[in-house]
Structures are given as C-alpha cells and as structure tokens.
Design an enzyme around this catalytic site. Structure first.
Site, PDB file in Angstrom:
ATOM      1  CE  LYS A  27     -11.588  -4.888   6.443  1.00 41.33           C
ATOM      2  NZ  LYS A  27     -11.586  -5.800   5.280  1.00 41.33           N
TER       3      LYS A  27
ATOM      4  CB  VAL B 281     -14.091   0.373   6.499  1.00 41.50           C
ATOM      5  CG1 VAL B 281     -15.312  -0.502   6.245  1.00 41.50           C
ATOM      6  CG2 VAL B 281     -13.819   0.483   7.996  1.00 41.50           C
TER       7      VAL B 281
ATOM      8  CB  VAL C  90      -0.972  -0.001   1.191  1.00 44.01           C
ATOM      9  CG1 VAL C  90      -1.764   1.300   1.231  1.00 44.01           C
ATOM     10  CG2 VAL C  90      -1.924  -1.186   1.106  1.00 44.01           C
TER      11      VAL C  90
END
Length: 439
Positions: free
Chosen positions: A203, A130, A15
């Site tokens: 989440k 999320v 990421v």
C-alpha cells in the site's frame, strides 16, 4: 437515461459478494448520481452460485469474461499476482476499464498495467487497494493536487494495529493476540504479510508514487515487522509518553548528494501519545498527510471488510460510469496523479541513509561509569539524547537503560550500537525501535 453500463465481477468472495449486495441495495441512488443504468451482466466464479440473479451469466473462465462483448467495466477481486495480472491485461487489451482492490498486484506490476491501460485508452481504478473505505487515493490524486506532499505516515494494516492495541491496552503478549486475530478473521492462517509489514509495504508503494510522482518501486520499500515487540518495550514507551504503532512512512528528503531522495519504510515506531495517529486503535486504518500549503490532514476509517471495500470499489465504478462514452484518458485523473511522462527518477534511499529518532533499550551490569560510556559513544557519533530512563536492577544485577534520541542517519546509529554492544558491561543485544514525532 443513457445506455446501461455493464459490469463483470471476477471473484465472489467476501468483497465480490459485498459489491453485488451494494449494487442491489443502492441501485436507485447509483442511477440518480451517474445518470446511467448499471447492471451486472457476468460474474467469474469457480462454482455456480444459487444466490445470484439467473439473468447474470456465471462463468469459470475468467479470461473469457474479461474479453466479453457484454461487459464495459471489469471488477477484479480474485487477488494474487498471477492469474489476476493476466485477467486485467486481457480486459485492458479488449478495451475494458478495470476496477481492482489488488494492492499486491499493482505494487509489483502496476507500472506495466498502467502503461497498457494508457496505450489502450482505458483506465484502471484502485481506490479499494489502499485503506479500504478511506478515500485516500482520491484525496491525494484530486483534493491535494495543488499541494506539494512532503511526507505521509499511515497505519495501513488493521491486523498489525489490532495486535499493537491489544498489547498496550490489555498487557497481552504478541503470540496470544495474534492467535485471537486469526480466530476473529483479522489475520490469515499464515499471517506473514500482515505482521511482517509486507501488506502495508504494498500500500505504501502506491501512496508514495501518487505523493511524489515516481514509478512504483515496491522492491525498494524497507520493511520491518512487529514480531519482536515485547510488552516490556510497550510499557517503557508509555512511561516516556509514546505509543508503539506499525507505521508506513513515505518521506521526501531534500538536500545534497546521497542525503536527497525518498524514504519508503514500514516498521514499528514510537509516536507521541497525544498524536491523532497514536489514537487509531483496533483494526482501524488512518493516513496522515503533510503537504504545502495545506499542512497536516488525517484520513481515518475502516481499512478492510466487505462493506468498506465494496464502497471503495463502487466509488471507482461510478467515476468510470460518468465518463464512459467519452475520451476517458483525456478526462480522467492520471493513474499515479502525475502525467506519465512527468514521473521522476528521484532515488529511493537505502535503509542506512534514512533518518529517524530512536528508542534504545540497553541491558548492562550495574557497574560504575556504564551509563557515562554509553552516552559518550552516542555523543562521539553525533547523536543527541532526548531522554534517559534507568530502571531498577533485576536478573543478577542487570540494569535496563532506555534512551530516546533525536533524529539521526541510520548509518551513524549502526556504528554507535556496535560500539555499545562491545562494552564489557553490556549483557545483550541493544533493542532499537524507530521514533517519529510526526512534526
């Protein structure tokens, strides 16, 4: 153009590298949209990287990066709940705004982190925590701000969804599909967080707090995995017009006494085949929100991956860049959508207080009156039957009986199942899977 906004990226994994590439590829667009120049000034990484612009300082001391005077926004992408927590609090206490994709950290320690941010007049943004590239946090905090959210249901773990899709479409057993998911990089070597629902529960805790204005309470999320789902149950569900999905539910229950509260639960669920959520397949994510007066809305897309998560991270960065230099606390949406002093103490219901329909698979000897005994027990417990499917006898005269019930409080179902299992003709434990019509 106003002064340059300086970013620090902590963690250069999939990421983090994706964020660097996104900034490099889309820098002109970012400048035009924000009215600011945006530069990466520091990265926190355990080893020196040759592919990073030499003008960017590389530092293995993450705490030093979080306190650097050459940084306005700290992007935390290292994961975990120990060092990440210390680094984020260090950044906050040094007046830095924070962007994070760390759902586990926020679900477990978000109340403390958000309070620190408010005390220091900075903001912690977490869209990427999320459902990856799906902007569900922004939707619920901003686009649905005038609505009362009654419930939400989400397929919010791509690994579990991939496994359930393959089991249904190709008739492959759980263990076989899990092995492939690991080979493809969808599942970790230890897949517990995914297949047991813990990742989805992190989440869900965040989504529920935003939906209902309650403190984060991950420890009160009921969690059930998919490891015991069989091809037999997948097939029977299809025959009855349903699909089994691993779903997170946050439901507001109005009522009197112990019936009132909020359900937070992650578990396998039968949902109607024609429901939009039932047709979210592979590693995709989706969140269905039921609110008043808007009604049902569905948000669908990639829940993970470098591109999707980097997109969500930079959306948060852009929000912060646009208001930097002003009173961010006054101009930004509250962390959990509601003003901090307005968070409620609405109770979280225990598992036995929760309400849902049920799929029951009962194995019994093919004796006269067995089905009548089972239906009588359910009726005496106040449980209404919606459908019954009786399959041909197999394995020494044992008959599988599949029963779908209308919604019932779990404590009633527990008592009924205990009585069914005590019948002399019953040969095994009753298999139960929850059922929801999403109505």
């Amino acid at each position: 153009m106003s002064k340059s906004i300086k970013l620090a990226i902590l963690g250069l994994g999939t990421v983090g590298t994706g964020v660097v590439h996104l900034i490099n590829d889309n820098l002109d667009e970012l400048k035009r949209r924000s009215g600011r120049d945006i530069t990466i000034t520091e990265v926190g990484t355990r080893r020196q990287r040759d592919d990073i612009d030499p003008a960017i300082t590389q530092n293995s001391d993450l705490m030093a990066v979080a306190a650097s005077n050459n940084v306005d926004i700290v992007i935390e992408l290292i994961g975990g709940t120990t060092l990440a927590k210390d680094v984020i609090l260090q950044a906050i206490n040094n007046g830095k705004h924070v962007v994070t994709a760390n759902k586990a950290l926020l679900a477990e320690h978000g109340n403390e982190i958000f309070a620190a941010a408010e005390a220091n007049n900075v903001h912690v943004a977490y869209e990427a925590a999320v459902a990856g590239g799906i902007p569900i946090i922004k939707v619920m905090r901003e686009a649905l701000a005038a609505n009362k959210i009654d419930w939400l249901a989400g397929i919010i773990n791509g690994t579990g969804n991939f496994i359930m899709t393959e089991m249904r479409d190709k008739g492959r057993p759980f263990a076989d599909v899990l092995s492939e998911a690991q080979e493809l990089g969808y599942a970790e070597a230890d897949p517990t967080f995914d297949v047991e629902g813990i990742d989805a529960a992190h989440k869900l805790a965040l989504l529920a707090s935003i939906a209902f204005g309650i403190p984060l309470q991950f420890d009160k999320v009921y969690c059930e995995g998919i490891t015991d789902i069989t091809l037999q149950d997948v097939s029977y569900a299809e025959e009855l017009g349903y699909r089994i999905k691993h779903v997170g539910f946050a439901v507001r229950r109005d009522g009197d006494g112990d019936k009132a509260g909020i359900e937070l639960r992650v578990h396998p669920t039968l949902i109607p085949q024609d429901a939009l959520l039932a047709n979210v397949n592979g590693v995709k994510n989706a969140v269905l929100v039921n609110s008043h007066p808007l009604g049902q809305t569905l948000y669908y897309g990639d829940g993970a991956g470098a591109g999707a998560t980097a997109s969500a991270v930079m959306a948060d960065v852009m929000d912060l860049v646009r208001v930097l230099g002003s009173d961010v606390a006054a101009k930004h949406v509250p962390h959990l959508s509601f003003q901090p002093e307005q968070l409620s103490d609405t109770p979280i219901l225990r598992a036995e207080q929760m309400t849902s329909g049920y799929y029951l698979r009962v194995h019994a000897f093919d004796n006269p009156g067995v089905l009548a005994d089972i239906t009588r027990i359910l009726s005496d417990a106040g449980i209404n039957i919606d459908a019954i499917l009786q399959k041909p006898a197999h394995k020494a005269g044992q008959v599988p009986v599949i029963i779908l019930t209308l919604p019932v409080v779990e404590s009633q179902m527990n008592l009924a199942i205990e009585k069914i299992e005590n019948l002399e003709a019953i040969t095994d434990k009753v298999v139960r899977i929850r059922l929801d019509e999403l109505a």
